[in-house]
Design an enzyme around this catalytic site. Structure first.
Site, short mmCIF file in Angstrom:
data_model
loop_
_atom_site.label_atom_id
_atom_site.label_comp_id
_atom_site.label_asym_id
_atom_site.label_seq_id
_atom_site.Cartn_x
_atom_site.Cartn_y
_atom_site.Cartn_z
CG HIS A 122 28.99 -20.76 -15.79
ND1 HIS A 122 28.47 -21.89 -15.23
CD2 HIS A 122 30.16 -20.53 -15.13
CE1 HIS A 122 29.27 -22.32 -14.27
NE2 HIS A 122 30.31 -21.52 -14.19
CD GLU A 179 22.67 -26.96 -2.74
OE1 GLU A 179 23.77 -27.53 -2.93
OE2 GLU A 179 22.31 -25.94 -3.35
CG ASP A 226 24.59 -24.43 -5.35
OD1 ASP A 226 23.87 -24.01 -4.43
OD2 ASP A 226 24.56 -25.61 -5.74
#
Length: 525
Positions: free
Chosen positions: A102, A276, A165
């Site tokens: 990632h 958030e 997240d």
């Protein structure tokens, strides 16, 4: 004519010498291949068809390795690194740990080096161990995915305190950066919630480290961008896990009110468990899109709300609860919301399981994959901005630079610096509170429009140039620079300590070459 044979012979000798030098130069990086093949490993090395190790989520850089190690034990990793270390500066071999791939800028790649596939572990080496005492924790392998840790710890009614997240990332990957999500205002990042690490250094040493043992290595590796060692095991702090989550979204049209409420909530004694926010630019039918997952508190008012062409700010909140406490939870939420200045018609709520909430981004991933939109370029830009400068930043970036619709989510939320350990390698801006602003853009391949890669990169550069010209004191999260001068500026006064740690734990600069912080010095003699 009698000199002609000598001339031809000399020319032939000269050409052989030149070709030999070229051959040596070309094969210089491949001299390690035969010696790597002699290593005694529980797993194996692959030298062919390694194209997957030259790709990552960023989809912008591709550097093919010489070999990929598929380890079955920590010993495999240590043996490989020690072998490269013992080859010395006469070899250009480097080593990079690759988790779930990632990375955004080739950070987990090793051009003509060795990439370690950290997800290849199996059996006892990979087994998680959950401790359920007064200070519960889980021991997990560095290549384990956070989603798997969640699923395992929930069997004991426990879960890690701090998250990212997106949960389909490896432990070693996020701990080498920081690991930030909406719980960071309370618990700090993931690197603030680790008791102990097992690390393989750039010399091939396997060391346990914590605040009491090898403390300098422990703090250096956390947020250290893979420069001092590869995390092979981590002891992660746990807490009792809730069963359910009240998931809430509300909208603001005024940025000052939005940030005031965010800062109030992260400092309140009794508050939400997750806080958030995100920016919405020129989105139409926004509330209708939410209806598949959320219910409006006032359906009539919500149906009359017009978002077309407006710049809006969404506050996203979550409150944990167990079913037997639902009435108390509802009263707490009602009290907290009454203190906020959001647009009253835009209150949307949802009730989901804890695991469903934490793994929410994976739902989007599945949808994007089905449409072929996951494996596209992701020119993300993540910034940490001092609270004192967030309004200057927003006025220019959201007012002048980002005028069209965004090509992905724009996250924005504040965190307390006091929840971060300043002994780690993570670099933060000045001030007691700072904001994470994350431009999570996706580029459409071959597009030359506003959704194309070049446009987004130009936009990112405009944002960075403004931050520098306005002296906002911004720091990049998941940083990427190409020169050591830029890295020195990034680390500032902490550069000296970073250099000292590199000299101590990876003196040949073998590890994580894709970060482009240090370059391995190669001796040609």
């Amino acid at each position: 004519m009698r000199y002609q044979p000598i001339s031809i012979l000399s020319l032939r000798s000269f050409m052989i010498l030149i070709l030999s030098c070229i051959t040596i130069n070309i094969n210089f990086g491949f001299l390690g291949a035969p010696s790597l093949q002699t290593l005694s490993l529980d797993g194996h090395l692959s030298f062919d068809e390694n194209y997957h190790a030259a790709r990552d989520f960023g989809n912008r850089h591709q550097f093919l390795p010489l070999a990929v190690l598929h380890p079955k034990s920590v010993s495999d990793i240590a043996t490989t690194i020690m072998h490269v270390w013992q080859m010395g500066s006469g070899s250009e071999l480097t080593v990079a740990a690759r988790g779930h791939g990632h990375s955004l800028q080739g950070q987990a790649q090793a051009h003509r080096g060795v990439v370690i596939n950290m997800e290849s572990f199996s059996g006892l080496e990979k087994q998680m161990r959950v401790h359920t005492g007064k200070r519960p924790y889980v021991d997990a392998y560095g290549g384990e995915l956070w989603i798997n840790i969640l699923q395992e710890t929930l069997k004991y009614g426990l879960a890690p305190k701090s998250w990212t997240d997106y949960l389909h990332l490896t432990v070693g990957g996020t701990l080498s950066n920081a690991g930030i999500s909406g719980q960071a205002f309370r618990h700090g990042p993931q690197i603030s919630n680790v008791h102990q690490l097992e690390v393989v250094t750039g010399k091939g040493e396997v060391l346990n480290c914590s605040e009491e043992q090898n403390a300098d290595l422990f703090h250096g590796v956390l947020g250290g961008l893979g420069q001092f060692g590869i995390i092979t095991r981590a002891r992660i702090s746990l807490e009792p896990a809730p069963k359910m989550v009240k998931w809430i979204r509300v909208l603001y049209s005024d940025f000052s009110t939005f940030t005031r409420d965010q800062e109030h909530l992260i400092s309140a004694e009794n508050t939400f468990d997750y806080i958030e926010g995100f920016v919405i630019i020129n989105r139409t039918g926004l509330l209708n899109n939410w209806r598949s997952s959320f219910n409006p508190q006032d359906p009539v008012q919500a149906s009359q709300f017009e978002s077309d062409g407006r710049k809006l700010f969404c506050l996203e909140l979550a409150k944990h609860f167990n079913p037997d406490k639902i009435d108390t939870t509802n009263k707490e939420i009602e009290n907290l919301l009454s203190q906020l200045g959001y647009i009253s018609s835009t209150l949307f709520l949802s009730e989901v399981s804890y695991i469903e909430f934490l793994d929410r981004v994976h739902v989007s991933e599945v949808k994007l994959r089905s449409k072929g939109l996951w494996e596209v370029p992701h020119p993300w830009l993540n910034l940490l901005i001092p609270r004192s400068k967030i309004h200057d930043f927003a006025k220019e970036v959201f007012g002048n630079i980002l005028t069209d619709t965004s090509n992905g989510p724009i996250l924005i939320y504040p965190v307390h610096k006091s929840k971060w350990d300043n002994r780690t390698s993570a670099v933060l801006p000045e001030g007691d509170v700072f904001y994470l602003v994350a431009f999570l853009t996706s580029a459409v391949p071959s597009s030359t429009g506003t959704d194309g890669l070049e446009h987004i990169l130009t936009q990112n550069k405009r944002i960075l140039d403004f931050c520098e010209a306005a002296h906002l004191g911004v720091k990049q999260y998941l940083p990427h620079y190409t020169t050591q001068k830029e890295w020195r500026a990034h680390f500032g006064p902490r550069w000296q300590v970073f250099m000292q740690r590199k000299t101590a734990y990876d003196p040949l600069a073998i590890l994580a070459p894709g970060q482009k912080i240090f370059q391995k010095a190669i001796s040609t003699l």
